[in-house]
Write a protein that holds these residues in place. Structure first.
Motif, mmCIF file in Angstrom:
data_model
loop_
_atom_site.group_PDB
_atom_site.id
_atom_site.type_symbol
_atom_site.label_atom_id
_atom_site.label_comp_id
_atom_site.label_asym_id
_atom_site.label_seq_id
_atom_site.Cartn_x
_atom_site.Cartn_y
_atom_site.Cartn_z
ATOM 1 N N ALA A 38 0.828 -1.215 0.000
ATOM 2 C CA ALA A 38 0.000 0.000 0.000
ATOM 3 C C ALA A 38 0.857 1.258 0.000
ATOM 4 O O ALA A 38 0.471 2.286 -0.572
ATOM 5 C CB ALA A 38 -0.929 -0.010 1.222
ATOM 6 N N GLY A 39 2.024 1.172 0.618
ATOM 7 C CA GLY A 39 2.923 2.323 0.655
ATOM 8 C C GLY A 39 3.810 2.458 -0.561
ATOM 9 O O GLY A 39 4.653 3.362 -0.621
ATOM 10 N N GLY A 40 3.654 1.572 -1.530
ATOM 11 C CA GLY A 40 4.451 1.663 -2.751
ATOM 12 C C GLY A 40 5.866 1.161 -2.593
ATOM 13 O O GLY A 40 6.741 1.493 -3.412
ATOM 14 N N GLY A 41 6.101 0.350 -1.555
ATOM 15 C CA GLY A 41 7.471 -0.075 -1.274
ATOM 16 C C GLY A 41 7.873 -1.409 -1.862
ATOM 17 O O GLY A 41 8.967 -1.901 -1.573
ATOM 18 N N VAL A 42 7.021 -2.014 -2.695
ATOM 19 C CA VAL A 42 7.338 -3.336 -3.248
ATOM 20 C C VAL A 42 7.405 -3.254 -4.776
ATOM 21 O O VAL A 42 6.531 -2.673 -5.426
ATOM 22 C CB VAL A 42 6.261 -4.371 -2.837
ATOM 23 N N LYS A 43 8.455 -3.850 -5.328
ATOM 24 C CA LYS A 43 8.607 -3.918 -6.777
ATOM 25 C C LYS A 43 8.874 -5.356 -7.207
ATOM 26 O O LYS A 43 9.519 -6.120 -6.479
ATOM 27 C CB LYS A 43 9.761 -3.032 -7.257
ATOM 28 N N LEU A 44 8.374 -5.696 -8.376
ATOM 29 C CA LEU A 44 8.662 -6.985 -8.998
ATOM 30 C C LEU A 44 9.251 -6.700 -10.359
ATOM 31 O O LEU A 44 8.613 -6.069 -11.212
ATOM 32 C CB LEU A 44 7.383 -7.825 -9.133
ATOM 33 N N ASN A 45 10.509 -7.113 -10.553
ATOM 34 C CA ASN A 45 11.244 -6.817 -11.789
ATOM 35 C C ASN A 45 11.231 -5.329 -12.116
ATOM 36 O O ASN A 45 11.056 -4.909 -13.268
ATOM 37 C CB ASN A 45 10.678 -7.618 -12.962
#
Length: 398
Positions: free
Chosen positions: A352-359
């Motif tokens: 929700a905080g935008g702290g996760v990325k995938l590739n």
């Protein structure tokens, strides 16, 4: 380090300063009390401010008496809390204490430290002893405690057990005949209670050295509950990244309180930043100073190289943990199983905080299914990575 700097640098308040100076000039070895409640197994750099001060006093020839609060930890320090803590089991307290002491002696000289457990004296306390102890304090004194007063004013529960906490901490000073007690500014009430109890029992009251509380990486008081700490056990690259993520306003306080950089140099840095120098450069030096202190110089340089390559130049790290994924799974589950989040609720907050990325692409939905594609990279924040490897087993390596 001379007495003047010992009593001023990294110190918020001394009670009573003139008396403590006189004791130090007299040259008699003093008993320096610091207590800790092993309610959590990890120390952070905010704790290091007081521990460094203890080490400085040790180098002047004085003895640290470390109180392991195996009784008060089960109660929980109410200071600054708007609700009661959950009582801890004795075996949890002891396990936390062992971990704590391993970190404690990274800074404080073990050879000049006397370790005492509260159970030495509280284990044989009788009801008569409790009555005698409580008779030394009034309710008016207890309600002067800011935490207690606020809890009552806001109609939050306040247990009688919590009211006992400052009294138990105060009795520790009596039990070990403390000359000086050290603690953060949030411990002022409890430590002054020790002075009052010693005086009431006809003993010479202990002196008090209060150290400042550090601000965490998010601008609030450093606290485990805010996840804004720089832990002493963190890997060097994570410690480096945490230092770099904090506010520029904290550069000077951190240099003053947790490094040995001469004050003259720190003043020059502050002047340079006011004149337009980039704070980033001084923050990088601060990160190296801190990591060298708790790891070594080589680790500090490697952490800086990692930071420059992966954050400033935005390159992926050469090495990262691998997570074996047997089949398509929800991103929330994968984050937990890969060790990038402590729980599913934390994973959802990170997303929700935008702290996760995938590739390299931001993940916006906690319902995203992750395929077991070999080579896919999961990233949390700026410094935590895991590479997904498809396979027949689901386990986390690294």
């Amino acid at each position: 380090m001379d007495i003047e700097e010992v009593l001023t640098r990294g110190v918020a308040e001394v009670i009573v300063e003139a008396e403590l100076r006189e004791k130090l000039r007299a040259g008699k070895p003093l008993r320096l009390k610091m207590g800790f409640d092993p309610s959590s197994p990890n120390l952070h750099i905010g704790h290091a401010v007081g521990l460094r001060k203890l080490r400085q006093f040790q180098e002047l020839g004085h003895t640290v008496v470390l109180i392991v609060g195996d009784w008060t930890a089960q109660v929980g320090d109410p200071s600054g809390r708007d609700q009661s803590r959950v009582m801890l089991a004795p075996e949890v307290v002891r396990a936390n204490a062992e971990t704590y002491m391993q970190q404690f002696f990274k800074i404080v000289d073990r050879q000049r430290t006397e370790v005492r457990w509260q159970s030495e004296w509280f284990g044989s306390f009788t009801l008569a002893d409790v009555f005698n102890l409580t008779s030394r304090f009034t309710m008016q004194q207890m309600l002067a405690h800011e935490t207690f007063r606020k809890r009552i004013e806001s109609e939050q529960p306040l247990s009688l057990m919590e009211l006992l906490y400052p009294l138990l901490q105060a009795y520790d000073s009596v039990a070990i005949r403390a000359d000086v007690e050290f603690g953060g500014t949030d411990q002022k009430f409890n430590i002054l209670a020790g002075r009052e109890l010693m005086r009431a029992l006809g003993m010479e009251p202990q002196q008090v050295v209060l150290t400042p509380l550090l601000i965490g990486t998010d601008g609030r008081k450093m606290s485990k509950s805010f996840n804004n700490t720089i832990d002493l056990t963190m890997p060097p690259h994570e410690m480096y990244g945490r230092v770099m993520s904090m506010s520029d306003a904290q550069i000077v306080p951190y240099f003053v309180n947790v490094t040995d950089v001469p004050l003259r140099e720190i003043a020059e840095m502050e002047q340079a930043m006011r004149a337009g120098a980039n704070p980033r450069d001084f923050k990088m030096r601060l990160a190296r100073e801190i990591i060298t202190q708790f790891h070594d110089a080589a680790a500090a340089q490697a952490a800086e190289d990692y930071f420059v390559r992966t954050i400033q130049q935005r390159a992926l790290p050469d090495e990262m943990p691998e997570f074996y994924l047997a089949g398509a799974s929800p991103i929330v589950d994968v984050l937990v199983q890969a060790g990038l989040a402590g729980s599913k609720s934390e994973a959802r907050r990170l997303i929700a905080g935008g702290g996760v990325k995938l590739n390299g692409e931001r993940v916006d939905s906690p319902d995203l299914l992750v395929a077991p594609d070999s080579g896919a990279v999961l990233q949390v924040g700026k410094r935590r990575f895991a590479r997904i490897v498809g396979g027949a087993r689901a386990t986390h390596q690294g």
